[in-house]
Design a protein around this motif. Structure first.
Motif, PDB file in Angstrom:
ATOM      1  N   PRO A  37       0.663  -1.537   0.370  1.00 49.12           N
ATOM      2  CA  PRO A  37      -0.212  -0.492   0.291  1.00 49.12           C
ATOM      3  C   PRO A  37       1.066   1.414  -0.186  1.00 49.12           C
ATOM      4  CG  PRO A  37      -0.578  -1.483   2.046  1.00 49.12           C
ATOM      5  CD  PRO A  37       1.074  -2.195   0.657  1.00 49.12           C
ATOM      6  N   ALA A  38       0.043   2.343  -0.300  1.00 48.47           N
ATOM      7  CA  ALA A  38       1.078   3.865  -0.274  1.00 48.47           C
ATOM      8  C   ALA A  38       1.658   3.873   1.344  1.00 48.47           C
ATOM      9  CB  ALA A  38       0.154   4.828  -1.279  1.00 48.47           C
ATOM     10  N   ASP A  39       0.428   3.629   1.212  1.00 49.36           N
ATOM     11  CA  ASP A  39       0.211   4.442   3.164  1.00 49.36           C
ATOM     12  C   ASP A  39       0.860   3.308   4.011  1.00 49.36           C
ATOM     13  OD1 ASP A  39      -1.285   6.887   2.789  1.00 49.36           O
ATOM     14  OD2 ASP A  39      -2.969   5.392   3.042  1.00 49.36           O
ATOM     15  N   PRO A  40       1.727   3.914   4.782  1.00 47.32           N
ATOM     16  CA  PRO A  40       2.311   3.220   6.163  1.00 47.32           C
ATOM     17  C   PRO A  40       1.185   2.328   7.035  1.00 47.32           C
ATOM     18  CG  PRO A  40       4.133   5.168   5.814  1.00 47.32           C
ATOM     19  CD  PRO A  40       2.428   5.037   5.498  1.00 47.32           C
ATOM     20  N   ILE A  41       1.620   0.972   7.037  1.00 44.26           N
ATOM     21  CA  ILE A  41       0.455   0.186   7.901  1.00 44.26           C
ATOM     22  C   ILE A  41       0.681  -0.412   8.842  1.00 44.26           C
ATOM     23  CG2 ILE A  41      -0.618  -2.330   7.700  1.00 44.26           C
ATOM     24  CD1 ILE A  41      -0.070  -1.809   4.958  1.00 44.26           C
ATOM     25  N   SER A  42       0.351  -0.115  10.397  1.00 42.34           N
ATOM     26  CA  SER A  42       0.807  -1.566  11.547  1.00 42.34           C
ATOM     27  C   SER A  42      -0.551  -1.589  12.020  1.00 42.34           C
ATOM     28  CB  SER A  42       1.210   0.366  12.612  1.00 42.34           C
ATOM     29  OG  SER A  42       1.585  -0.324  13.292  1.00 42.34           O
ATOM     30  N   ARG A  43       0.005  -3.019  12.156  1.00 41.10           N
ATOM     31  CA  ARG A  43      -1.169  -3.905  12.866  1.00 41.10           C
ATOM     32  C   ARG A  43      -0.684  -4.131  14.336  1.00 41.10           C
ATOM     33  NH1 ARG A  43      -1.314 -10.318  11.850  1.00 41.10           N
ATOM     34  NH2 ARG A  43      -3.065 -10.453  13.755  1.00 41.10           N
ATOM     35  N   VAL A  44      -1.297  -3.922  15.403  1.00 38.26           N
ATOM     36  CA  VAL A  44      -0.836  -4.246  16.583  1.00 38.26           C
ATOM     37  C   VAL A  44      -0.022  -6.036  16.887  1.00 38.26           C
ATOM     38  CG1 VAL A  44      -1.179  -4.156  18.580  1.00 38.26           C
ATOM     39  CG2 VAL A  44      -3.089  -2.842  17.432  1.00 38.26           C
ATOM     40  N   CYS A  45       1.002  -4.931  17.159  1.00 41.67           N
ATOM     41  CA  CYS A  45       2.079  -6.511  17.668  1.00 41.67           C
ATOM     42  C   CYS A  45       3.514  -5.498  18.146  1.00 41.67           C
ATOM     43  CB  CYS A  45       2.931  -6.998  16.389  1.00 41.67           C
ATOM     44  SG  CYS A  45       4.162  -8.064  16.247  1.00 41.67           S
ATOM     45  N   SER A  46       3.071  -6.565  19.223  1.00 44.51           N
ATOM     46  CA  SER A  46       4.760  -5.885  20.661  1.00 44.51           C
ATOM     47  C   SER A  46       5.964  -6.502  19.792  1.00 44.51           C
ATOM     48  CB  SER A  46       4.432  -6.856  21.897  1.00 44.51           C
ATOM     49  OG  SER A  46       4.472  -7.743  21.485  1.00 44.51           O
ATOM     50  N   VAL A  47       6.531  -5.539  20.885  1.00 44.90           N
ATOM     51  CA  VAL A  47       8.749  -5.615  20.305  1.00 44.90           C
ATOM     52  C   VAL A  47       8.830  -7.089  20.536  1.00 44.90           C
ATOM     53  CG1 VAL A  47      10.613  -5.460  21.249  1.00 44.90           C
ATOM     54  CG2 VAL A  47       8.556  -3.351  20.541  1.00 44.90           C
ATOM     55  N   GLU A  48       7.906  -7.966  22.167  1.00 46.91           N
ATOM     56  CA  GLU A  48       8.317  -9.265  22.051  1.00 46.91           C
ATOM     57  C   GLU A  48       7.811 -10.191  21.224  1.00 46.91           C
ATOM     58  OE1 GLU A  48       6.866  -6.578  24.098  1.00 46.91           O
ATOM     59  OE2 GLU A  48       8.790  -6.563  25.367  1.00 46.91           O
ATOM     60  N   GLU A  49       5.964  -9.647  20.999  1.00 45.19           N
ATOM     61  CA  GLU A  49       5.475 -10.538  19.393  1.00 45.19           C
ATOM     62  C   GLU A  49       6.656 -10.796  18.509  1.00 45.19           C
ATOM     63  OE1 GLU A  49       0.958 -11.895  17.296  1.00 45.19           O
ATOM     64  OE2 GLU A  49       1.561  -9.795  18.525  1.00 45.19           O
ATOM     65  N   SER A  50       7.259  -9.721  18.326  1.00 43.91           N
ATOM     66  CA  SER A  50       7.776  -9.781  16.534  1.00 43.91           C
ATOM     67  C   SER A  50       9.252  -9.927  17.088  1.00 43.91           C
ATOM     68  CB  SER A  50       7.799  -8.030  16.617  1.00 43.91           C
ATOM     69  OG  SER A  50       8.898  -8.522  15.806  1.00 43.91           O
ATOM     70  N   SER A  51       9.617 -10.805  18.147  1.00 42.80           N
ATOM     71  CA  SER A  51      11.264 -11.033  18.412  1.00 42.80           C
ATOM     72  C   SER A  51      11.047 -12.534  18.653  1.00 42.80           C
ATOM     73  CB  SER A  51      11.361 -10.460  19.744  1.00 42.80           C
ATOM     74  OG  SER A  51      11.447 -11.097  20.474  1.00 42.80           O
ATOM     75  N   VAL A  52       9.527 -13.248  18.251  1.00 41.14           N
ATOM     76  CA  VAL A  52       9.872 -14.968  18.165  1.00 41.14           C
ATOM     77  C   VAL A  52       8.697 -15.121  16.811  1.00 41.14           C
ATOM     78  CG1 VAL A  52      10.262 -15.217  21.095  1.00 41.14           C
ATOM     79  CG2 VAL A  52       8.135 -14.425  19.958  1.00 41.14           C
ATOM     80  N   LEU A  53       8.676 -13.767  15.793  1.00 37.75           N
ATOM     81  CA  LEU A  53       7.619 -14.722  14.856  1.00 37.75           C
ATOM     82  C   LEU A  53       8.163 -15.117  13.957  1.00 37.75           C
ATOM     83  CD1 LEU A  53       4.688 -13.136  14.643  1.00 37.75           C
ATOM     84  CD2 LEU A  53       5.853 -11.521  13.201  1.00 37.75           C
ATOM     85  N   GLY A  54       7.220 -16.058  13.683  1.00 33.78           N
ATOM     86  CA  GLY A  54       7.540 -16.451  12.391  1.00 33.78           C
ATOM     87  C   GLY A  54       6.636 -17.432  11.558  1.00 33.78           C
ATOM     88  N   PRO A 103       7.537  -2.770  14.098  1.00 34.92           N
ATOM     89  CA  PRO A 103       7.140  -2.670  15.714  1.00 34.92           C
ATOM     90  C   PRO A 103       7.910  -3.039  16.523  1.00 34.92           C
ATOM     91  CG  PRO A 103       6.971  -5.210  14.853  1.00 34.92           C
ATOM     92  CD  PRO A 103       7.201  -4.348  13.226  1.00 34.92           C
ATOM     93  N   ARG A 104       9.215  -2.773  15.963  1.00 36.90           N
ATOM     94  CA  ARG A 104      10.341  -2.623  16.965  1.00 36.90           C
ATOM     95  C   ARG A 104      10.571  -1.916  17.104  1.00 36.90           C
ATOM     96  NH1 ARG A 104      14.094  -8.709  16.758  1.00 36.90           N
ATOM     97  NH2 ARG A 104      11.689  -9.863  15.369  1.00 36.90           N
ATOM     98  N   ASP A 105      10.624  -0.832  16.182  1.00 38.49           N
ATOM     99  CA  ASP A 105      11.661   0.675  16.327  1.00 38.49           C
ATOM    100  C   ASP A 105      10.498   1.624  15.857  1.00 38.49           C
ATOM    101  OD1 ASP A 105      11.599   0.776  13.600  1.00 38.49           O
ATOM    102  OD2 ASP A 105      13.020   0.649  13.587  1.00 38.49           O
ATOM    103  N   GLY A 106       8.591   1.613  15.754  1.00 41.61           N
ATOM    104  CA  GLY A 106       8.236   2.605  14.878  1.00 41.61           C
ATOM    105  C   GLY A 106       7.988   2.976  14.031  1.00 41.61           C
ATOM    106  N   ALA A 107       9.951   3.235  13.186  1.00 40.31           N
ATOM    107  CA  ALA A 107       9.717   3.192  12.173  1.00 40.31           C
ATOM    108  C   ALA A 107       9.331   2.737  10.694  1.00 40.31           C
ATOM    109  CB  ALA A 107      11.406   3.428  11.078  1.00 40.31           C
ATOM    110  N   GLN A 108       9.155   3.251   9.640  1.00 39.78           N
ATOM    111  CA  GLN A 108       8.524   2.759   8.302  1.00 39.78           C
ATOM    112  C   GLN A 108       9.752   1.957   8.047  1.00 39.78           C
ATOM    113  OE1 GLN A 108       7.231   5.666   5.524  1.00 39.78           O
ATOM    114  NE2 GLN A 108       7.313   4.237   4.059  1.00 39.78           N
ATOM    115  N   GLY A 109       9.003   0.799   7.671  1.00 38.12           N
ATOM    116  CA  GLY A 109      10.159  -0.380   6.865  1.00 38.12           C
ATOM    117  C   GLY A 109      10.026  -1.411   7.959  1.00 38.12           C
ATOM    118  N   CYS A 110       9.772  -2.648   7.300  1.00 37.18           N
ATOM    119  CA  CYS A 110       9.674  -3.526   8.699  1.00 37.18           C
ATOM    120  C   CYS A 110      10.502  -4.800   7.606  1.00 37.18           C
ATOM    121  CB  CYS A 110       8.918  -4.174   9.267  1.00 37.18           C
ATOM    122  SG  CYS A 110       7.007  -4.662   8.079  1.00 37.18           S
TER     123      CYS A 110
END
Length: 108
Positions: free
Chosen positions: A13-30, A76-83
């Motif tokens: 998408p043209a606009d940044p998207i953010s689905r709720v995900c914690s730093v902890e969840e992101s760090s173990v996500l597969g 979700p880890r740093d709040g910046a665009q690009g993941c």
């Protein structure tokens, strides 16, 4: 759940998207093995015309480029665009990620 890991490219998408995900969840996500063996491999084949690519080719063109799946997604880890690819799949394609229980370092 019986899911596995990996951390690529479709229209974003043209606009940044953010689905709720914690730093902890992101760090173990597969990403599920099913997703990797179907959607991800299809993305690789569409990008390269084949699936016999090395990591560096995939990374340069599909994971770290401006057209990467996560290019417009809020990290979700740093709040910046690009993941990462896994965080992008989590944000954009619900149901294909979960806490990783296996690490696949190189799988194709």
């Amino acid at each position: 759940s019986g899911r596995s890991v990996m951390s690529v490219m479709t229209d974003v998408p043209a606009d940044p998207i953010s689905r709720v995900c914690s730093v902890e969840e992101s760090s173990v996500l597969g990403i599920s093995v099913h997703y990797l063996s179907t959607v991800f491999l299809k993305e690789v084949e569409e990008e390269f015309g084949h699936s016999d690519c090395n990591y560096y080719e995939v990374n340069e063109r599909m994971l770290a480029s401006k057209k990467a799946k996560g290019a417009e997604v809020i990290c979700p880890r740093d709040g910046a665009q690009g993941c990462s690819y896994v965080d992008a799949v989590h944000a954009l394609e619900s149901g294909n990620t979960d806490a990783a229980n296996v690490m696949l370092s190189w799988s194709w």
